[in-house]
Design a protein around this motif. Sequence first.
Motif, mmCIF file in Angstrom:
data_model
loop_
_atom_site.group_PDB
_atom_site.id
_atom_site.type_symbol
_atom_site.label_atom_id
_atom_site.label_comp_id
_atom_site.label_asym_id
_atom_site.label_seq_id
_atom_site.Cartn_x
_atom_site.Cartn_y
_atom_site.Cartn_z
ATOM 1 N N ARG A 139 20.388 53.176 45.975
ATOM 2 C CA ARG A 139 21.357 52.138 45.609
ATOM 3 C C ARG A 139 21.669 51.197 46.758
ATOM 4 N NH1 ARG A 139 24.177 56.915 46.123
ATOM 5 N NH2 ARG A 139 25.919 56.923 47.613
ATOM 6 N N LYS A 188 14.742 48.962 45.235
ATOM 7 C CA LYS A 188 15.174 48.770 43.852
ATOM 8 C C LYS A 188 14.363 47.649 43.191
ATOM 9 C CE LYS A 188 19.633 48.693 43.078
ATOM 10 N NZ LYS A 188 21.062 48.372 43.284
ATOM 11 N N LEU A 207 17.660 56.109 41.224
ATOM 12 C CA LEU A 207 18.422 54.878 41.418
ATOM 13 C C LEU A 207 19.648 55.122 42.302
ATOM 14 C CD1 LEU A 207 18.262 53.366 37.817
ATOM 15 C CD2 LEU A 207 17.114 52.502 39.861
#
Length: 417
Positions: free
Chosen positions: A80, A86, A76
């Motif tokens: 980001r 994501k 993650l």
Amino acid sequence: MGGKKPGFGKQLGDLHRWNAWITVILAVTGLLLAWDVVRGWLNGEARNPIKQLHIALGVLSAVLIVLYTPLMRRHLKQIRQRPRQKGNLAFVLVLLVGWFLSGIVLWQLRLFPPVWANAALLVHDLLTWVAVPYLVFHSVTRIRWMKQPERRAIKTAPAASPESSDPDRRRPYEEPAPWINRRQFLKWSIGAVIAVTAAPPFFRWLAKAGSGFTSTRDVMGTDANPNMMLPDPVPLPDSVNVIGGGAQGYFRPYTVTRFPKFDSNSWSFTVNGLVDNPGKWNWEQFLALSRAVQVSDFHCVTGWSVYKNTWEGIPLSALLQQAGVKPNARFVKFYSGDGVYTDAISLEQAGMKDVMVAVLHDGNPIHRDYGGPVRLIVPAMYAYKSVKWLERIELVEEEHIGYWEVRGYDNDAWIKA
């Protein structure tokens, strides 16, 4: 010296590849198990191994999720600044977890009430209809040649001499890029093809799953019923005014062979074996037998249910009483008109008041695809005990192991209350 520990990128890549292949095989085996037409092509010997493979792959997919969990935080952090990645990760995780949880309920459905299994099957199907087109699109558009950046046509003006005073002569210029490049065009084309292919059956499934129906006639139409069994006018004396409001849900037609066809000129129903008064009826004689009406739920061992069915037919206990069961009879064996399927219950179980040889469903003749013209109904047990296309009942002394029980199903078919 110990081997070098794989890097973070390689670990993610390996998990991604394994998950992709497992998901593909899960999708294929799941569709083979669920698709009515394909289930009819596969025989019993093929379907049970496919089911076991599907379950094993589902468990393996859950193991991959567990292996990914320690890497999730770093992953993650790495993406980001990439909202699309994501979003894709969140979607895939929700998909896998939803598949796994609903799959556990379907795998161990005897531990749960039928309403849980029915909801789990709905979730499992919905995720499949949404996910498979998405995953195909996701995979195809990430093939290496699709990911190559589009070459833009850039034209640069001749270099200006240092003495030139025209500022436009001293800097290059770009020709405007097209509003859609080749990669985008291919991606949206693939997406459109998948949507056009998947959407119609998905919405048909959603309409059936969401609304239910009150009769097989509403779904298939009387002209489509290949039974050819009913005289004119059709005798519907008791359950024309449907008791209980009609069935809620929809049947999924399964068969271990091809769907049989029946004709009233050749059809017959037989009760024999260890009985004092063997009986055989043609279609009109069978319709003349005294019938009763009941409302009961119908549960398939694959997870789906149809609630509040109004069945009309002859109670099995009445048929056995008329036949006169001999003292050494211990089991009741049932023969399907497909010539292949058989099953049996004990004489004590056959005496339950709601076990019925049904000829009508919600006031209408039972469609061939749902077990008509005559089928057994054993509401307290899973539907593989409720033999379709019933044509013969035999009283026997030795226990008979049914078609699916030979292939791994539990002979104890009681449904959790």
